[in-house]
Motif scaffolding. Structure first.
Motif, PDB file in Angstrom:
ATOM      1  N   PRO A  78       0.807  -1.215   0.000  1.00 47.78           N
ATOM      2  CA  PRO A  78       0.000   0.000   0.000  1.00 47.78           C
ATOM      3  C   PRO A  78       0.846   1.273   0.000  1.00 47.78           C
ATOM      4  N   ALA A  79       0.305   2.319  -0.605  1.00 50.84           N
ATOM      5  CA  ALA A  79       0.948   3.635  -0.632  1.00 50.84           C
ATOM      6  C   ALA A  79      -0.117   4.656  -1.007  1.00 50.84           C
ATOM      7  N   VAL A  80       0.152   5.916  -0.680  1.00 48.65           N
ATOM      8  CA  VAL A  80      -0.800   6.998  -0.937  1.00 48.65           C
ATOM      9  C   VAL A  80      -0.117   8.081  -1.765  1.00 48.65           C
ATOM     10  N   LEU A  81      -0.782   8.526  -2.823  1.00 49.60           N
ATOM     11  CA  LEU A  81      -0.349   9.687  -3.603  1.00 49.60           C
ATOM     12  C   LEU A  81      -1.385  10.780  -3.417  1.00 49.60           C
ATOM     13  N   ILE A  82      -0.950  11.944  -2.969  1.00 50.39           N
ATOM     14  CA  ILE A  82      -1.843  13.081  -2.736  1.00 50.39           C
ATOM     15  C   ILE A  82      -1.525  14.139  -3.790  1.00 50.39           C
ATOM     16  N   THR A  83      -2.526  14.534  -4.555  1.00 52.72           N
ATOM     17  CA  THR A  83      -2.268  15.441  -5.669  1.00 52.72           C
ATOM     18  C   THR A  83      -3.508  16.246  -6.027  1.00 52.72           C
ATOM     19  N   ASN A  84      -3.350  17.153  -6.991  1.00 50.43           N
ATOM     20  CA  ASN A  84      -4.487  17.954  -7.463  1.00 50.43           C
ATOM     21  C   ASN A  84      -4.647  17.796  -8.972  1.00 50.43           C
ATOM     22  N   PRO A  85      -5.871  17.906  -9.483  1.00 51.41           N
ATOM     23  CA  PRO A  85      -6.103  17.724 -10.924  1.00 51.41           C
ATOM     24  C   PRO A  85      -5.312  18.699 -11.794  1.00 51.41           C
ATOM     25  N   ALA A  86      -5.048  19.908 -11.286  1.00 48.48           N
ATOM     26  CA  ALA A  86      -4.324  20.889 -12.084  1.00 48.48           C
ATOM     27  C   ALA A  86      -2.917  20.423 -12.418  1.00 48.48           C
ATOM     28  N   SER A  87      -2.337  19.564 -11.586  1.00 47.27           N
ATOM     29  CA  SER A  87      -0.960  19.109 -11.800  1.00 47.27           C
ATOM     30  C   SER A  87      -0.878  17.769 -12.511  1.00 47.27           C
ATOM     31  N   CYS A  88      -1.904  16.944 -12.360  1.00 50.78           N
ATOM     32  CA  CYS A  88      -1.800  15.556 -12.839  1.00 50.78           C
ATOM     33  C   CYS A  88      -2.961  15.124 -13.715  1.00 50.78           C
ATOM     34  N   SER A  89      -3.580  16.057 -14.440  1.00 51.84           N
ATOM     35  CA  SER A  89      -4.716  15.666 -15.279  1.00 51.84           C
ATOM     36  C   SER A  89      -4.292  15.287 -16.687  1.00 51.84           C
ATOM     37  N   GLU A  90      -3.006  15.529 -17.057  1.00 51.05           N
ATOM     38  CA  GLU A  90      -2.511  15.198 -18.392  1.00 51.05           C
ATOM     39  C   GLU A  90      -1.174  14.474 -18.293  1.00 51.05           C
ATOM     40  N   SER A  91      -0.949  13.564 -19.248  1.00 50.12           N
ATOM     41  CA  SER A  91       0.349  12.900 -19.431  1.00 50.12           C
ATOM     42  C   SER A  91       0.826  12.135 -18.206  1.00 50.12           C
ATOM     43  N   ILE A  92      -0.092  11.782 -17.316  1.00 50.81           N
ATOM     44  CA  ILE A  92       0.264  11.023 -16.115  1.00 50.81           C
ATOM     45  C   ILE A  92      -0.529   9.714 -16.125  1.00 50.81           C
ATOM     46  N   SER A  93       0.166   8.611 -15.927  1.00 51.73           N
ATOM     47  CA  SER A  93      -0.485   7.301 -15.873  1.00 51.73           C
ATOM     48  C   SER A  93      -0.200   6.646 -14.525  1.00 51.73           C
TER      49      SER A  93
END
Length: 653
Positions: A529-544
């Motif tokens: 298990p692991a957690v990634l905390i992020t916002n759509p403005a930074s990770c809505s494109e080119s991230i898989s």
């Protein structure tokens, strides 16, 4: 054609001289040459000044008019060469268009064996087999030559484009690849190149100072793949034009909607100029029209920089307004789009969870609501109330429902200042909340969800639109749970590059600095298990994230449906195992058992989702009608504001 209808054209200094006795008595000719072109009468003909047109463009404009009006134009020397070259280009374009139309319609069978043979001979890895929709995309790209791949996010456009490029490389059509896109696309290109062809194509990032970039260009060799950002491509345009002279270049513009600007700017004109020197051109975007049909103009001109698909800027705008469907029909031979249903993905599941606001957070939320009620109470008409509501920034309610600590700093993305209210009661509550150690209700609910997900040994990505909430939640996760926790937002540089202060060009980041790529890579590589905390403005494109993360938790959502659906695409995309279920957890705040603004957002997104999914995930090419300003979409449409107004009036009166 009678002798009297013959007209001669020749260059005279910086003008074109059109000679023909018959022109003198033709009123239409007089109107065209004198009124439209600003020509002067001279020696039985018209001397046409170049004005803002190039000499070839002026000659072709005159030639086309003469042809359309029954004249036979003759020219010698440079005029003849210019006209002959243009006629050849037009025939070539028409031939390519017709072949592409037949191929897309299935009227002309495509022999893919030659592609398989070229890819195998080049050294394409057997571990990266093309899916059926990707084979269709490659066949289309090789038939139409200069194409836009507008397949849905997560359809594997990079792989499709790379397979097309490998075929061109193997057959000798091109010898160099140049990819221009956002920094976030660099890592996917490098990874896909490495997986598909190993070291047979060398991916190189063009970054650093002007001197460092020049050194990279000078060292460029055949079968290199250069990765450039939009600012770098614009800044290095002259050097790149020289590079394009020395090589047969395949120019690929990734996330091409980023250069949608209809007028002005520096990125779009630079890319169109580069496209004129490229041998093969492709543009890639899952959202080619985020705002309107005009967004296609630059993208289509990169594909066919002589304007074959668009005509003039003004003419294209008029056609978009008068008959958008006809525009789409004309460009579709050069566009491919794979809908999401063709990817064969299992559907994702949405789960809603309630979080009851209590304590100081409940008081703050009610105070924010009452502040809006007071504003609309003082407005006379319904329109005035809507305008007052918009000026009050409805996103403040979303912040209060998520985490009141978001009021303590300004938000540059949504252009929100730090909260400074005239109400002493509200400011006192905010001060109390910051010092009391009280935790947001939705954050606590998310911790419980993460525990249950971690107990299954799975990863989860947690989304919030507000950076202070990301910071606060990461600390909470780290202190509450004994599992790895990572954070990515706009303060973490994309690519292995950061920005010079006050500059639009990249500077190399120290080797020990975190980047979005390195943070996400560590998250995905975690065993367990692991957690990634992020916002759509930074990770809505080119991230898989789908390779090892199949759970998402939304601490908050805005009215921006496109951003919400695109964030889901980070974990719901091509390559997802068929036996995996993607779970999307949405936490909705409630107050004293009643709905909050979260319920209004849910109703709005649910009603928008059907059309939005058709636009984002369907086979049709349609504009999404988003705004250039993030806060406009985040705070909702006129209908959303009316719904919020009724909610406030219903609770307050």
């Amino acid at each position: 054609m009678t002798e009297s209808k013959k007209v001669s054209l020749e260059f005279v200094d910086d003008a074109v001289f059109v000679r023909g006795a018959v022109l003198a008595g033709d009123r239409r000719a007089r109107l065209f040459f004198r009124s439209i072109l600003g020509a002067t009468v001279r020696d039985g003909g018209y001397l046409c000044p170049r004005r803002r047109l190039s000499n070839p463009a002026l000659v072709l404009k005159i030639y086309d008019w003469l042809l359309a009006n029954g004249y036979e134009a003759e020219g010698a020397g440079e005029v003849k060469t210019t006209v002959s070259s243009e006629l050849e280009r037009r025939v070539s374009f028409a031939r390519t268009r017709d072949a592409a139309q037949k191929q897309k319609a299935g009227d002309a069978g495509y022999d893919f064996s030659r592609v398989d043979s070229a890819m195998q001979s080049f050294g394409w890895s057997s571990n990266r087999k093309l899916r059926q929709h990707q084979r269709v995309g490659v066949a289309h790209a090789l038939t139409a030559i200069n194409v836009g791949n507008f397949s849905v996010p997560g359809a594997g456009k990079t792989t499709t484009t790379l397979a097309t490029a490998v075929t061109h490389l193997q057959t000798g059509t091109i010898d160099l690849l140049v990819v221009v896109g956002p920094l976030a696309c660099f890592d996917p290109w490098e990874k896909e190149t490495r997986i598909a062809v190993g070291s047979l194509i060398k991916a190189r990032r063009v970054r650093g100072s002007a001197r460092q970039r020049q050194a990279i260009y000078q060292q460029t060799k055949p079968r290199d793949l250069l990765l450039l950002s939009y600012p770098t491509a614009a800044a290095d345009q002259l050097t790149l034009l020289d590079l394009f002279k020395r090589h047969n270049v395949m120019l690929i513009v990734d996330e091409s909607h980023r250069v949608k600007r209809f007028k002005g700017g520096v990125w779009a004109p630079a890319l169109v100029e580069l496209a004129k020197r490229a041998t093969v051109r492709m543009v890639l975007s899952g959202t080619p029209m985020p705002q309107s049909g005009k967004d296609l103009y630059t993208q289509l001109n990169i594909l066919w920089p002589d304007g074959q698909l668009t005509g003039t800027r003004d003419a294209f705008a008029a056609r978009i307004d008068s008959d958008f469907d006809e525009v789409v029909r004309n460009v579709m031979p050069f566009v491919s789009r794979t809908p999401k249903v063709a990817l064969g993905l299992p559907p994702y599941r949405i789960h809603h969870h309630s979080a009851e606001l209590t304590g100081t957070q409940a008081e703050i939320y009610e105070l924010i609501e009452n502040r809006f009620r007071q504003r609309i109470k003082d407005a006379a008409t319904w329109k005035d109330k809507i305008d007052s509501l918009r000026r009050g920034r409805p996103i403040r309610l979303l912040q209060a429902a998520a985490n009141p600590l978001t009021f303590s700093s300004k938000d540059s993305y949504f252009r929100l200042p730090q909260m400074d209210d005239s109400s002493p009661t509200l400011m006192e509550r905010l001060a109390d909340y910051g010092s009391s150690g009280e935790l947001p209700a939705k954050s606590l609910a998310a911790i419980d969800l993460i525990k249950s997900i971690a107990d299954r040994g799975e990863k989860v990505v947690c989304w919030s639109n507000f950076v202070p909430n990301l910071d606060h939640f990461r600390i909470l996760v780290s202190e509450s749970l004994n599992i790895p926790c990572y954070q990515v937002d706009g303060r973490v540089p994309a690519g292995r590059d950061a920005l010079h202060a006050g500059s639009s060009l990249e500077a190399e980041v120290p080797g020990d600095a975190d980047t979005r790529e390195s943070v996400i890579e560590r998250f995905l590589r975690e065993q367990g298990p692991a957690v990634l905390i992020t916002n759509p403005a930074s990770c809505s494109e080119s991230i898989s994230l789908h390779s090892s993360c199949h759970n998402a938790i939304y601490l908050d959502r805005t009215y921006d449906c496109a951003m919400f659906l695109q964030s889901i695409d980070r974990i719901h995309r091509l390559g997802l195992p068929p036996d995996v279920t993607v779970n999307v957890h949405i936490i909705d705040a409630r107050l004293n058992g009643r709905d909050t603004v979260d319920a209004l957002v849910e109703n709005s997104l649910a009603s928008k989702a059907r059309r939005m999914q058709q636009l984002l995930e369907g086979a049709e090419l349609l504009p999404i009608n988003l705004s250039d300003e993030p806060a406009v979409d985040a705070e909702g449409t006129e209908a959303d504001l009316e719904s919020l107004l009724r909610y406030l009036l219903g609770r307050g009166e």
